[in-house]
Design a protein around this motif. Structure first.
Motif, PDB file in Angstrom:
ATOM      1  N   LEU A   1      11.093  -3.013   2.216  1.00 11.67           N
ATOM      2  CA  LEU A   1      11.291  -2.110   2.617  1.00 11.67           C
ATOM      3  C   LEU A   1      11.225  -0.473   1.905  1.00 11.67           C
ATOM      4  O   LEU A   1      12.213  -0.734   0.596  1.00 11.67           O
ATOM      5  CB  LEU A   1      12.498  -1.905   3.558  1.00 11.67           C
ATOM      6  N   PHE A   2      10.190   0.417   2.692  1.00 10.73           N
ATOM      7  CA  PHE A   2      10.594   1.385   1.301  1.00 10.73           C
ATOM      8  C   PHE A   2      11.407   2.573   1.439  1.00 10.73           C
ATOM      9  O   PHE A   2      10.928   3.161   2.315  1.00 10.73           O
ATOM     10  CB  PHE A   2       9.063   3.044   0.946  1.00 10.73           C
TER      11      PHE A   2
ATOM     12  N   ALA B   1      -0.822   7.093   5.102  1.00  8.57           N
ATOM     13  CA  ALA B   1       0.131   7.011   5.747  1.00  8.57           C
ATOM     14  C   ALA B   1       0.360   7.805   6.802  1.00  8.57           C
ATOM     15  O   ALA B   1       0.372   8.950   6.973  1.00  8.57           O
ATOM     16  CB  ALA B   1       1.017   6.669   4.654  1.00  8.57           C
ATOM     17  N   ILE B   2       1.416   7.029   7.662  1.00  5.29           N
ATOM     18  CA  ILE B   2       2.194   8.050   8.604  1.00  5.29           C
ATOM     19  C   ILE B   2       3.257   8.097   8.665  1.00  5.29           C
ATOM     20  O   ILE B   2       4.229   6.948   8.159  1.00  5.29           O
ATOM     21  CB  ILE B   2       1.682   7.297  10.078  1.00  5.29           C
TER      22      ILE B   2
ATOM     23  N   GLN C   1       0.825  -0.876   0.187  1.00  5.46           N
ATOM     24  CA  GLN C   1       0.361  -0.058   0.044  1.00  5.46           C
ATOM     25  C   GLN C   1       1.053   1.224  -0.430  1.00  5.46           C
ATOM     26  O   GLN C   1       0.813   2.069  -0.376  1.00  5.46           O
ATOM     27  CB  GLN C   1      -1.280   0.105   1.146  1.00  5.46           C
ATOM     28  N   PHE C   2       1.882   1.662   0.795  1.00  5.27           N
ATOM     29  CA  PHE C   2       3.007   2.389   1.100  1.00  5.27           C
ATOM     30  C   PHE C   2       3.769   2.690  -0.625  1.00  5.27           C
ATOM     31  O   PHE C   2       3.417   3.492  -0.877  1.00  5.27           O
ATOM     32  CB  PHE C   2       4.071   2.483   2.234  1.00  5.27           C
TER      33      PHE C   2
ATOM     34  N   VAL D   1       6.851   0.456   7.964  1.00  4.57           N
ATOM     35  CA  VAL D   1       7.418  -0.389   6.592  1.00  4.57           C
ATOM     36  C   VAL D   1       8.134   0.636   5.326  1.00  4.57           C
ATOM     37  O   VAL D   1       8.500   0.394   4.087  1.00  4.57           O
ATOM     38  CB  VAL D   1       6.739  -0.841   5.336  1.00  4.57           C
ATOM     39  N   GLY D   2       9.033   1.603   6.045  1.00  6.04           N
ATOM     40  CA  GLY D   2       9.707   2.859   4.945  1.00  6.04           C
ATOM     41  C   GLY D   2      10.367   3.599   5.925  1.00  6.04           C
ATOM     42  O   GLY D   2      10.633   3.404   7.256  1.00  6.04           O
TER      43      GLY D   2
END
Length: 253
Positions: free
Chosen positions: A147-148, A41-42, A9-10, A109-110
């Motif tokens: 990982l972004f 997103a956060i 999603q990110f 995730v990032g």
């Protein structure tokens, strides 16, 4: 939502010309408020997270404290979370890989990863920084995480705006090198000239991230430049603290 769902999603939210807007937060409470307002997103800002814990920016906040805050944020919201990881709290690739494994363990995730020499002067040599980006990508893949990696260059923060055009080619070289090393995005904080921003977007084959400072163009103009991500950096924290101080002064009167 699973971590894999959040990863996908990110990444999908980064669209050239239709930028993801990130109103950067600093703890679980602010993350919950931003999520409730409809954010997709956060993302944290290192300056804000450090200040909220009573520290200066520049990796003065202990890594253990940052990881604790990251975990609390991830648990507070059912949204993708990206953490401003500054310089990775390490220079060597071995130590960097260890720190990335710890960050992945929080559920983030990032991350933002900058090329300035934290606590020193100037930027890391482009070859060294490229190898550091590769180390992050390899460490994340070893953990089974997409990982972004938002690779940031500090060229524009470290030089006055009137000299930014002189550094645009160097920034493009870094963006292209980071892309080849496995970066997912390219962050150019401090750059506010729409012509130069558009040039970066056309020249680097990564989603481009711009900081929405008071001097930056409006969101619609940034979208027209081809920007894929807009971050608000430390400004939400500063505004919130200014409002808190004003409210306290009024109450005390």
């Amino acid at each position: 939502m699973t971590q894999q769902d959040r990863e996908q999603q990110f990444a999908a939210l980064h669209k050239k010309g239709a930028p993801l807007v990130l109103y950067n937060i600093w703890d679980a409470g602010s993350a919950h408020a931003v999520a409730a307002a409809g954010a997709k997103a956060i993302a944290t800002g290192s300056w804000s997270v450090a200040a909220a814990q009573g520290y200066d920016d520049g990796q003065a906040l202990p890594l253990e404290a940052l990881l604790r805050v990251a975990g609390e944020i991830v648990r507070a919201v059912d949204l993708p979370v990206s953490i401003d990881f500054e310089g990775g709290y390490a220079v060597s690739r071995e130590n960097l890989r260890e720190n990335i494994r710890a960050l992945v363990g929080t559920g983030a995730v990032g991350l933002n990863f900058e090329d300035q020499v934290v606590g020193g002067e100037g930027l890391h040599n482009i070859d060294l920084q490229t190898r550091r980006v590769e180390a992050i990508r390899n460490a994340a893949e070893a953990e089974g995480v997409a990982l972004f990696v938002n690779a940031r260059t500090d060229l524009f923060l470290q030089n006055p705006s009137e000299a930014h055009a002189d550094h645009i080619n160097a920034a493009i070289r870094r963006g292209r090198a980071y892309a080849e090393a496995g970066a997912s995005g390219f962050f150019v904080p401090g750059l506010t000239d729409p012509t130069l921003i558009a040039r970066i977007c056309k020249s680097v084959d990564l989603p481009v991230n711009v900081m929405k400072s008071p001097a930056a163009p409006e969101t619609s103009e940034l979208a027209a430049c081809g920007v894929a991500r807009i971050s608000h950096g430390p400004f939400p924290y500063r505004a919130a603290m200014a409002q808190l101080e004003a409210s306290v002064r009024e109450a005390l009167q």
